[in-house]
Design an enzyme around this catalytic site. Structure first.
Site, PDB file in Angstrom:
ATOM      1  N   GLY A  77       0.850  -1.186   0.000  1.00  0.00           N
ATOM      2  CA  GLY A  77       0.000   0.000   0.000  1.00  0.00           C
ATOM      3  C   GLY A  77       0.881   1.230   0.000  1.00  0.00           C
ATOM      4  N   CYS A 104       5.333  -6.168   1.527  1.00  0.00           N
ATOM      5  CA  CYS A 104       5.734  -4.769   1.650  1.00  0.00           C
ATOM      6  C   CYS A 104       4.957  -4.078   2.775  1.00  0.00           C
ATOM      7  CB  CYS A 104       5.570  -4.068   0.300  1.00  0.00           C
ATOM      8  SG  CYS A 104       6.516  -2.545   0.225  1.00  0.00           S
ATOM      9  N   TYR A 105       4.082  -3.132   2.477  1.00  0.00           N
ATOM     10  CA  TYR A 105       3.304  -2.499   3.553  1.00  0.00           C
ATOM     11  C   TYR A 105       2.577  -3.560   4.383  1.00  0.00           C
ATOM     12  CZ  TYR A 105      -0.170   0.453   5.842  1.00  0.00           C
ATOM     13  OH  TYR A 105      -0.962   1.088   6.772  1.00  0.00           O
ATOM     14  N   HIS A 191       8.221  -7.447  -3.647  1.00  0.00           N
ATOM     15  CA  HIS A 191       6.947  -7.784  -4.304  1.00  0.00           C
ATOM     16  C   HIS A 191       7.066  -9.063  -5.144  1.00  0.00           C
ATOM     17  CE1 HIS A 191       4.662  -4.117  -3.388  1.00  0.00           C
ATOM     18  NE2 HIS A 191       5.867  -3.572  -3.304  1.00  0.00           N
ATOM     19  N   GLU A 193       4.765 -10.559  -6.648  1.00  0.00           N
ATOM     20  CA  GLU A 193       3.744 -10.613  -7.700  1.00  0.00           C
ATOM     21  C   GLU A 193       4.194  -9.973  -9.013  1.00  0.00           C
ATOM     22  OE1 GLU A 193       3.791  -8.766  -5.072  1.00  0.00           O
ATOM     23  OE2 GLU A 193       2.835  -6.822  -5.316  1.00  0.00           O
ATOM     24  N   ASP A 249     -16.509 -11.307 -23.707  1.00  0.00           N
ATOM     25  CA  ASP A 249     -17.210 -11.608 -22.457  1.00  0.00           C
ATOM     26  C   ASP A 249     -18.627 -12.121 -22.700  1.00  0.00           C
ATOM     27  OD1 ASP A 249     -14.900 -10.468 -21.601  1.00  0.00           O
ATOM     28  OD2 ASP A 249     -15.809  -8.605 -20.919  1.00  0.00           O
ATOM     29  N   LYS A 391      -9.899 -10.958 -17.039  1.00  0.00           N
ATOM     30  CA  LYS A 391     -10.053 -11.085 -18.485  1.00  0.00           C
ATOM     31  C   LYS A 391      -9.329 -12.314 -19.059  1.00  0.00           C
ATOM     32  CE  LYS A 391     -11.539  -9.229 -22.247  1.00  0.00           C
ATOM     33  NZ  LYS A 391     -12.897  -8.718 -22.375  1.00  0.00           N
TER      34      LYS A 391
END
Ligand code: XMP
Length: 535
Positions: A77, A104-105, A191, A193, A249, A391
């Protein structure tokens, strides 16, 4: 908005019931503390075949108990834990016995809540850092001794009382990764990710599978089976309407419903005359011949074009198209009197962005374009089988349901269609020019093997003529712009570095083959400050 599916885009956010429906598989919750990369954590976890959802950082502990997740991830964050109003989790979280990973945060709030110090680091660490693993089991199992990780922080944890065990260090950060000495609570200062961190996926896999004990069997086909069951139970013997737009979609929703309830599905396809070359006939063919649905095609080209005649203002165009779409759709729906449900292709980012889910993270409301949404007064119950999906997961679901590759990977197309790419007033003649040029752009990108690398590409017709020469004659004709962008989320974008040879072929084919065009230009603007569309 996240860019696809005009007919199924949420027209307003108020109508969601917002229920985080119970799921039948292992689940990890991501508590969102406002990081730009929180959604990325969710995607990476799902890539490990573990289902997860993002929730607000202050979701009550009672609610978490009810959801009963296998693990919790606290995202990064922008705040500092000591800043006034910094978002903090309920300390009771750490008493639940559920494994927790802070990033992290997220790591800093864990450590601070449990009594360690968080201090402003001497040097703010940003970017790639070599990281040495000092405790190779558990979270770091199967990873090399040293990795490159992505750091982005000003604060870091200090733990004089040894409440946490150090798992990894960097030159400036002695506690780059920690484990609580007694409980299954972990923190990463970097991080995992982002793709800049080596083995980030493996790290998350170690957490969600080995530490949390998720079985890693969640995948698209199990999700299809689960959704098919849910839809059957909910719909019973009733009829469902699904609006088809030609995009990914709504096609996936229709294919899923077709599998679940067969001929209890009626699809409505509104041809607004603003579609790309071949799009309308393809939708018809696919959903009558392949899926054999009860397809209602409303050929409303005339209505849309009459209403748009002489209108140049982009927002005015959008308003008109939105209004006419609702009128036409409503009329068509009335011809299916026994329908009780309306299926929509709302995706997870729409749910997050709309702030519609009471468990969801705080809304970061984006500028919704709001075209092609359907109003609540149509009086149907909504079925939104893609509400939990990103998506790329929708695309994989489409492939698994047997939709063709070129449809599943089609670039997004805005609800107002070619109207916002035909600058100035829209007319049938100008649409013919634009459609022909657009088809050449797309064909050439596919031919060059670049279509999937580019997130969105198209032609724009300008209301500008310029002088050219053809044979011995001077011409004064239209200009086509070619736009191609790379982007992760359509909120920012960069112009795609198209090879000169591809540009050359596109330009030659358009100026030779599209009557009335004597000039082709390439758009080299990024977003911001430009937008992807020209209107
Ligand atoms: P911009 O032009 O805002 O576009 O950079 C971002 C994404 O949104 C799509 N877009 C729309 N989609 N109705 C839609 O359904 C609209 O009115 C609309 N305007 C832009 C655009 O194609 C891009 O993918």
């Amino acid at each position: 908005m996240h860019a696809d599916e005009p007919t199924t885009a949420p027209a307003d956010t108020g109508r969601y019931r917002g229920d985080a429906q119970p799921v039948d598989h292992d689940e990890v919750l991501i508590l969102d503390f406002g990081s730009q990369t929180a959604q990325l954590i969710a995607r990476r976890v799902r890539e490990q075949n573990v289902f997860c959802r993002m929730v607000r950082h202050d979701l009550s502990v009672d609610r978490i108990r009810e959801i009963n997740p296998r693990g919790l991830i606290l995202s990064g964050g922008p705040a500092s834990v000591y800043a006034e109003g910094a978002p903090l989790p309920d300390p009771e979280l750490f008493e639940l016995g559920i494994p927790v990973l802070g990033i992290c945060y997220g790591m800093q709030v864990i450590c601070r809540s449990l009594g360690a110090n968080v201090n402003s680091a001497d040097t703010r660490e940003f970017g790639r850092s070599p990281c040495r693993i000092v405790d190779p089991g558990g979270l770091f199992a199967g990873l090399p001794d040293e990795l490159i990780v992505w750091m982005s922080h000003g604060d870091q944890v200090e733990d004089p009382d040894g409440m946490f065990v150090s798992l990894a260090t960097t030159d400036t950060c002695p506690l780059a990764a920690v484990r609580h000495a007694e409980r299954p609570i972990y923190g990463l200062q970097f991080h995992p990710e982002v793709t800049h961190t080596d083995f980030g996926g493996q790290l998350l896999k170690n957490f969600v599978q080995d530490i949390c004990g998720c079985d890693g069997t969640w995948d698209i086909s199990s999700l299809i089976d689960e959704q098919v069951e849910k839809i059957r139970t909910r719909v019973g013997s009733k009829r469902v309407i699904c609006g088809l737009s030609g995009g990914v979609d709504s096609s996936v929703v229709a294919a899923l419903l077709s599998r679940a309830i067969g001929d209890q599905l009626s699809c409505i396809f509104v041809n607004n005359g603003l579609l790309r070359s071949g799009e309308a006939s393809e939708v018809e063919e696919r959903f009558t011949e392949h899926f054999r649905t009860d397809l209602h095609v409303s050929n409303a080209q005339r209505e849309f074009l009459d209403e748009l005649a002489g209108v140049s203002d982009p927002q005015q165009k959008r308003k008109i198209i939105g209004r006419v779409f609702i009128e036409v759709f409503r009329k068509e729906a009335e011809s299916i009197p026994d329908a009780e449900f309306l299926a929509q292709g709302t995706l997870y980012p729409d749910v997050i962005e709309s702030g519609a889910n009471p468990d969801g993270p705080a809304a970061t409301i984006k500028a919704h374009h709001n075209v092609g949404g359907l109003p609540e007064e149509l009086g149907f119950e909504l079925i939104e089988p893609l509400r939990d999906l990103f998506k790329d997961e929708v695309r994989r679901m489409g492939e698994a349901l047997g939709l063709p590759e070129h449809l599943v990977w089609r670039h997004p197309f805005p609800g107002p269609g070619l109207a916002v790419r035909c600058l100035g007033a829209v007319s049938e003649d100008r649409l013919i020019t634009l459609r022909a040029a657009d088809a050449i752009v797309i064909e050439e990108l596919r031919e060059a093997g670049l279509y999937r690398e580019i997130q969105q590409a198209f032609a724009v017709l300008l209301p500008v003529q310029s002088v050219g020469v053809m044979g011995d004659d001077r011409t004064y004709q239209d200009t086509i712009v070619v736009r191609a962008v790379s982007t992760d989320d359509f909120m920012t974008a960069d112009w795609f570095r198209l090879p000169y040879e591809v540009m050359e072929r596109i330009s030659t084919r358009i100026t030779n083959g599209v009557p009335g065009v004597n000039r082709v230009v390439y758009d080299i603007s990024s977003k911001p400050p430009s937008t992807i569309e020209w209107e």
